[in-house]
Structures are given as C-alpha cells and as structure tokens.
Design a protein around this motif. Structure first.
Motif, PDB file in Angstrom:
ATOM      1  N   MET A 336     -54.558 -30.125  -6.560  1.00 49.26           N
ATOM      2  CA  MET A 336     -54.097 -29.822  -5.201  1.00 49.26           C
ATOM      3  C   MET A 336     -54.412 -28.390  -4.762  1.00 49.26           C
ATOM      4  O   MET A 336     -54.206 -28.037  -3.612  1.00 49.26           O
ATOM      5  N   VAL A 337     -54.901 -27.562  -5.678  1.00 51.41           N
ATOM      6  CA  VAL A 337     -55.269 -26.186  -5.332  1.00 51.41           C
ATOM      7  C   VAL A 337     -56.619 -26.142  -4.616  1.00 51.41           C
ATOM      8  O   VAL A 337     -56.877 -25.246  -3.806  1.00 51.41           O
ATOM      9  N   THR A 338     -57.471 -27.113  -4.892  1.00 44.11           N
ATOM     10  CA  THR A 338     -58.821 -27.095  -4.335  1.00 44.11           C
ATOM     11  C   THR A 338     -58.790 -27.236  -2.812  1.00 44.11           C
ATOM     12  O   THR A 338     -57.923 -27.923  -2.263  1.00 44.11           O
ATOM     13  N   PRO A 339     -59.731 -26.592  -2.102  1.00 42.55           N
ATOM     14  CA  PRO A 339     -59.748 -26.676  -0.636  1.00 42.55           C
ATOM     15  C   PRO A 339     -59.859 -28.107  -0.122  1.00 42.55           C
ATOM     16  O   PRO A 339     -59.222 -28.476   0.858  1.00 42.55           O
ATOM     17  N   VAL A 340     -60.712 -28.911  -0.790  1.00 42.72           N
ATOM     18  CA  VAL A 340     -60.851 -30.323  -0.428  1.00 42.72           C
ATOM     19  C   VAL A 340     -60.314 -31.161  -1.586  1.00 42.72           C
ATOM     20  O   VAL A 340     -60.808 -31.062  -2.707  1.00 42.72           O
ATOM     21  N   TRP A 341     -59.313 -31.957  -1.326  1.00 46.96           N
ATOM     22  CA  TRP A 341     -58.679 -32.734  -2.385  1.00 46.96           C
ATOM     23  C   TRP A 341     -59.552 -33.918  -2.800  1.00 46.96           C
ATOM     24  O   TRP A 341     -60.214 -34.546  -1.951  1.00 46.96           O
ATOM     25  N   ASP A 342     -59.528 -34.222  -4.090  1.00 51.52           N
ATOM     26  CA  ASP A 342     -60.152 -35.430  -4.622  1.00 51.52           C
ATOM     27  C   ASP A 342     -59.159 -36.570  -4.402  1.00 51.52           C
ATOM     28  O   ASP A 342     -58.322 -36.879  -5.257  1.00 51.52           O
ATOM     29  N   GLU A 343     -59.268 -37.204  -3.248  1.00 56.95           N
ATOM     30  CA  GLU A 343     -58.256 -38.175  -2.820  1.00 56.95           C
ATOM     31  C   GLU A 343     -58.132 -39.354  -3.775  1.00 56.95           C
ATOM     32  O   GLU A 343     -57.020 -39.768  -4.121  1.00 56.95           O
ATOM     33  N   ASP A 344     -59.261 -39.894  -4.226  1.00 54.05           N
ATOM     34  CA  ASP A 344     -59.211 -41.073  -5.096  1.00 54.05           C
ATOM     35  C   ASP A 344     -58.493 -40.761  -6.410  1.00 54.05           C
ATOM     36  O   ASP A 344     -57.648 -41.537  -6.882  1.00 54.05           O
ATOM     37  N   THR A 345     -58.834 -39.623  -7.012  1.00 51.51           N
ATOM     38  CA  THR A 345     -58.204 -39.259  -8.283  1.00 51.51           C
ATOM     39  C   THR A 345     -56.720 -38.990  -8.106  1.00 51.51           C
ATOM     40  O   THR A 345     -55.896 -39.405  -8.933  1.00 51.51           O
ATOM     41  N   LEU A 346     -56.358 -38.305  -7.030  1.00 52.12           N
ATOM     42  CA  LEU A 346     -54.953 -38.008  -6.784  1.00 52.12           C
ATOM     43  C   LEU A 346     -54.144 -39.277  -6.539  1.00 52.12           C
ATOM     44  O   LEU A 346     -53.005 -39.399  -7.000  1.00 52.12           O
ATOM     45  N   ARG A 347     -54.706 -40.218  -5.822  1.00 56.48           N
ATOM     46  CA  ARG A 347     -53.994 -41.481  -5.591  1.00 56.48           C
ATOM     47  C   ARG A 347     -53.817 -42.254  -6.901  1.00 56.48           C
ATOM     48  O   ARG A 347     -52.745 -42.829  -7.146  1.00 56.48           O
ATOM     49  N   ASP A 348     -54.849 -42.287  -7.726  1.00 56.67           N
ATOM     50  CA  ASP A 348     -54.726 -42.962  -9.022  1.00 56.67           C
ATOM     51  C   ASP A 348     -53.666 -42.285  -9.880  1.00 56.67           C
ATOM     52  O   ASP A 348     -52.843 -42.949 -10.536  1.00 56.67           O
ATOM     53  N   LEU A 349     -53.680 -40.962  -9.893  1.00 55.69           N
ATOM     54  CA  LEU A 349     -52.714 -40.206 -10.681  1.00 55.69           C
ATOM     55  C   LEU A 349     -51.296 -40.470 -10.195  1.00 55.69           C
ATOM     56  O   LEU A 349     -50.360 -40.668 -10.995  1.00 55.69           O
ATOM     57  N   ALA A 350     -51.127 -40.496  -8.886  1.00 54.60           N
ATOM     58  CA  ALA A 350     -49.805 -40.752  -8.311  1.00 54.60           C
ATOM     59  C   ALA A 350     -49.298 -42.137  -8.692  1.00 54.60           C
ATOM     60  O   ALA A 350     -48.108 -42.324  -8.996  1.00 54.60           O
ATOM     61  N   GLN A 351     -50.189 -43.128  -8.722  1.00 49.89           N
ATOM     62  CA  GLN A 351     -49.785 -44.490  -9.063  1.00 49.89           C
ATOM     63  C   GLN A 351     -49.337 -44.587 -10.513  1.00 49.89           C
ATOM     64  O   GLN A 351     -48.341 -45.252 -10.834  1.00 49.89           O
ATOM     65  N   VAL A 352     -50.078 -43.922 -11.402  1.00 48.18           N
ATOM     66  CA  VAL A 352     -49.694 -43.926 -12.817  1.00 48.18           C
ATOM     67  C   VAL A 352     -48.338 -43.266 -13.015  1.00 48.18           C
ATOM     68  O   VAL A 352     -47.481 -43.771 -13.765  1.00 48.18           O
ATOM     69  N   MET A 353     -48.118 -42.135 -12.341  1.00 50.36           N
ATOM     70  CA  MET A 353     -46.841 -41.444 -12.465  1.00 50.36           C
ATOM     71  C   MET A 353     -45.698 -42.314 -11.966  1.00 50.36           C
ATOM     72  O   MET A 353     -44.637 -42.390 -12.595  1.00 50.36           O
ATOM     73  N   GLU A 354     -45.906 -42.983 -10.852  1.00 54.10           N
ATOM     74  CA  GLU A 354     -44.851 -43.837 -10.297  1.00 54.10           C
ATOM     75  C   GLU A 354     -44.563 -45.023 -11.204  1.00 54.10           C
ATOM     76  O   GLU A 354     -43.399 -45.373 -11.433  1.00 54.10           O
ATOM     77  N   ASP A 355     -45.601 -45.635 -11.741  1.00 57.15           N
ATOM     78  CA  ASP A 355     -45.438 -46.865 -12.517  1.00 57.15           C
ATOM     79  C   ASP A 355     -44.933 -46.623 -13.932  1.00 57.15           C
ATOM     80  O   ASP A 355     -44.196 -47.451 -14.482  1.00 57.15           O
ATOM     81  N   ALA A 356     -45.321 -45.507 -14.547  1.00 62.44           N
ATOM     82  CA  ALA A 356     -45.098 -45.351 -15.980  1.00 62.44           C
ATOM     83  C   ALA A 356     -44.110 -44.265 -16.380  1.00 62.44           C
ATOM     84  O   ALA A 356     -43.764 -44.173 -17.558  1.00 62.44           O
ATOM     85  N   SER A 357     -43.658 -43.440 -15.445  1.00 67.54           N
ATOM     86  CA  SER A 357     -42.692 -42.406 -15.814  1.00 67.54           C
ATOM     87  C   SER A 357     -41.346 -43.031 -16.141  1.00 67.54           C
ATOM     88  O   SER A 357     -40.948 -44.051 -15.559  1.00 67.54           O
ATOM     89  N   ILE A 358     -40.628 -42.413 -17.062  1.00 66.61           N
ATOM     90  CA  ILE A 358     -39.350 -42.968 -17.522  1.00 66.61           C
ATOM     91  C   ILE A 358     -38.274 -42.875 -16.446  1.00 66.61           C
ATOM     92  O   ILE A 358     -37.475 -43.796 -16.265  1.00 66.61           O
ATOM     93  N   CYS A 359     -38.231 -41.757 -15.718  1.00 68.45           N
ATOM     94  CA  CYS A 359     -37.120 -41.556 -14.773  1.00 68.45           C
ATOM     95  C   CYS A 359     -37.626 -41.182 -13.397  1.00 68.45           C
ATOM     96  O   CYS A 359     -38.833 -41.088 -13.139  1.00 68.45           O
ATOM     97  N   GLY A 360     -36.706 -40.906 -12.522  1.00 68.75           N
ATOM     98  CA  GLY A 360     -37.004 -40.638 -11.131  1.00 68.75           C
ATOM     99  C   GLY A 360     -37.800 -39.376 -10.875  1.00 68.75           C
ATOM    100  O   GLY A 360     -38.447 -39.265  -9.826  1.00 68.75           O
ATOM    101  N   LEU A 361     -37.784 -38.408 -11.801  1.00 68.30           N
ATOM    102  CA  LEU A 361     -38.545 -37.188 -11.557  1.00 68.30           C
ATOM    103  C   LEU A 361     -40.031 -37.510 -11.453  1.00 68.30           C
ATOM    104  O   LEU A 361     -40.682 -37.205 -10.455  1.00 68.30           O
ATOM    105  N   GLY A 362     -40.572 -38.118 -12.486  1.00 63.89           N
ATOM    106  CA  GLY A 362     -41.985 -38.470 -12.462  1.00 63.89           C
ATOM    107  C   GLY A 362     -42.306 -39.533 -11.443  1.00 63.89           C
ATOM    108  O   GLY A 362     -43.387 -39.525 -10.834  1.00 63.89           O
TER     109      GLY A 362
END
Length: 384
Positions: A336-362
């Motif tokens: 997220m620091v980069t001037p232009v975000w890598d949207e595809d990678t960030l969306r994939d990362l967000a999905q993994v965090m939502e699906d696989a994190s143990i608690c509400g923080l992740g």
C-alpha cells in the motif's frame, strides 16, 4: 457521580429489589430482550439472549467486562466511566445477580490511569456499604494490546496467559474464564441496564431514526467542529450526526470521507453519508459500525493514507498466532506504500486474510483497503 449522589437518585434500589426476589430475573431478561439492546462493544449480539444462554449453564458462572477500548477513535466507555461509574457497576451487578455469576472481572485499559483510580475508589465505597450481598469484584489491568479487546483473548489475558484468541467452539458462554461459563459484556452495554429495566424496554426502543431502534453512543473525531461522545438515535446518518451533534465540519474543511466503525469498520465517501449508522446497515457496503467510532475526513485528507495507517496499526497489533494475519497485514502495508497499488494482489491478500484468520482482527483488517479500492480508486491509480 459519587456513591451518595448516585443513591440519592435511586441508585442500587433496582439491584436490591432483584437480590431480594421482588423483581424476578426472568422479567429483567425479558426487558432487555424487548428493548432490543445489543452488545455495544462491536459484536452486536442481543444482550438478553446472552444472559439466558449463560444462566442455563452449570454453576459456577463468571462475568467479565471489557473496558479495553483499544479500537482507534473509540473513547465512549472512558467518558461514561468518568461521569457515572456507579451506573455501570449497578448494571454489572444486576447481570451477575440474574445469571448467578460468583465473580466479576473488570478488564480495564491500562492507559486509563485516572479512570482506574476512580473505578477502584467507587468499588471500595460500594463494598464498604453494599445494598446486598455482592459477588467478588476483581479489577484487572489490560495488557496494552489491541487484540485483548477480542473476548477470548481478553479471557486468556485475565487468566495470566498471552493474549491470543481461542478457537471456537466452545464459546465462552459455555467454556470461558478458568473453564467456567462466562457472561462477557462491553462497558456501555451494562451502563444501560438500569435505565432500560426501570423505565421499561419501550423507553430504549422508542429512540431511533430511519427505521432503526435504540440509542448509540458515537465517539466522533476528525474534521468536525465539536468532536466528542454524541448520544444519538440508532440509525442516524453521518451527515445528520455531523450537522446536528457536531456543529458541522471544522472551518476550512468539507466532508470527503468517513470511517463509521473505527480502524476496522471500512471507509465510505461523502456521497454515501446518508446511510443509517447501525448494526446490519453498513455490511452491504463493505463496512460495519462496530463500537461506533466515527472518524471524519475532509478534502485535506486522503482515504489511501488513512487505510495505510490502519493497516500498519493492525500489523503492529497482530498477536502473531495465525499466518494470514501476521504475514498478511505486513505484506499489505508494504504494497500500500507504492504510488500505484497492485490491485489484484491486494484483493487476493485481503480474501486470504478474511477467510483464514482466526479472529476478527485479521478478518476485518482488509476492510479499509477494500474500501479504498472500491470507492477511492482514483487515489491509487486504479479505474473508476
């Protein structure tokens, strides 16, 4: 308000009536259910239903109160605690009486030094002149970790262990503190108990706007003229909240965006400032109200900067127990620091965090990131 002043206004009479059996416990639970009171720490679970579940479990039972208040932008509990500690204590003791809790554990944010002294003094005064037989009350220091606001991590911390969320089931209403059934509540939920039971459930449910019911305490900060804790009808919109309760935007600032639920509640643009702020109304837009920490941004701010700041916060506060949260928040912050975000990678990362994190923080950490990709794509080099 000290003990004498609180008692002069009928304080602890309701607790006395319940303890003496003059007001049945079932009637108290029914009042909470009819009022529509839900957990005001963020989860929103119906309070009366939670009391019934814990009351049905085998004794001994315990009660734990969350006053960790680690969500950025949240300060309502501290405000109410400093104004009227005995109203909270009576609500807590009524809950303990109704569900049969033998010990009450109060988990208070360690940074609230003045509030700790005030609450400790209020408890001591009450114990010196109790209205009825009181359960044991233990005031515990928070561990200074955001994750300990999660109910099972808080319980681990109270037990003297590292504050890490538990896998569920079993739920803490069945197996909680020290392996016993535990009623866990946020401070503000208990703060309203006396008023709801005394005035009747219709008093609380009569408030509301745009088809919603009840009252909400909004911790409003950011670019408004008069920030602070605002007690307003549930379902009020951000535009109404700012105009009617905050004196409008601060001079030189125009509404650009807002966070309806603190760091984890997502970010919405000014064009969506007419959505009802309540449980269940923000989820269709990728957000939630949580503990109602409203942070208002203006044209001098950027949503991408706010999202990056929040992701760095989550990276710092992750307990590290699960890889999706521990690694995901760090990787997302780097991208997220980069001037232009890598949207595809960030969306994939967000999905993994939502699906696989143990608690509400992740699970909730990607919300601000996704909000920017959806509503502020022009700030990150994406399409409209």
């Amino acid at each position: 308000m000290d003990l004498l002043a609180y008692r002069a206004h009928g304080g602890y009479e309701l607790l006395r009536r319940i303890a003496q059996g003059r007001l049945p416990a079932d009637d108290v639970i029914a009042a909470l259910e009819d009022s529509g009171l839900r957990g005001l720490g963020g989860a929103g679970f119906p309070a009366g239903r939670k009391w019934r579940i814990v009351r049905e479990q085998a004794a001994p039972r315990l009660l734990a109160v969350n006053i960790d208040e680690g969500e950025p932008g949240t300060f309502k509990d501290r405000t109410y605690l400093e104004r009227d500690p005995h109203r909270f204590l009576e609500g807590m003791l009524i809950a303990a009486q109704v569900v049969g809790a033998e010990v009450c554990y109060i988990y208070l944010r360690d940074e609230y030094h003045d509030a700790r002294r005030l609450l400790a003094a209020a408890i001591a005064h009450l114990q010196a002149d109790p209205p009825c037989l009181l359960p044991r009350i233990e005031l515990r220091r928070g561990a200074g970790a955001y994750i300990c606001g999660e109910e099972s991590a808080m319980i681990e911390s109270i037990e003297g262990k590292r504050g890490e969320p538990r896998m569920r089931p079993p739920y803490i209403a069945q197996v909680g503190l020290f392996g016993r059934p535990t009623l866990e509540h946020n401070f503000e939920t208990l703060y309203w108990v006396r008023s709801i039971v005394e005035r009747g459930p219709q008093w609380f449910s009569s408030f509301g706007a745009h088809g919603r019911k009840g009252l909400r305490s909004f911790s409003v900060s950011g670019r408004v003229k008069n920030p602070g804790v605002k007690l307003a009808p549930a379902g009020i919109t951000l535009r109404e909240l700012v105009a009617d309760y905050c004196g409008g935007m601060a001079p030189g600032h125009e509404l650009y965006a807002y966070l309806p639920g603190g760091a984890s509640g997502g970010i919405l643009p000014a064009t969506m400032a007419d959505i009802a702020l309540d449980f269940d109304t923000l989820q269709p837009h990728g957000c939630f109200i949580g503990s109602a920490a409203v942070i208002v941004l203006s044209q001098h701010d950027r949503a991408r900067d706010a999202a990056l700041n929040m992701m760095r916060f989550f990276e710092h506060e992750s307990c590290g127990q699960c890889t999706p949260c521990r690694v995901g928040t760090a990787k997302a912050a780097q991208l997220m620091v980069t001037p232009v975000w890598d949207e595809d990678t960030l969306r994939d990362l967000a999905q993994v965090m939502e699906d696989a994190s143990i608690c509400g923080l992740g699970q909730a950490a990607p919300n601000p990131l996704r909000s920017v990709l959806t509503h502020f794509a022009h700030e990150v080099g994406g399409g409209s």
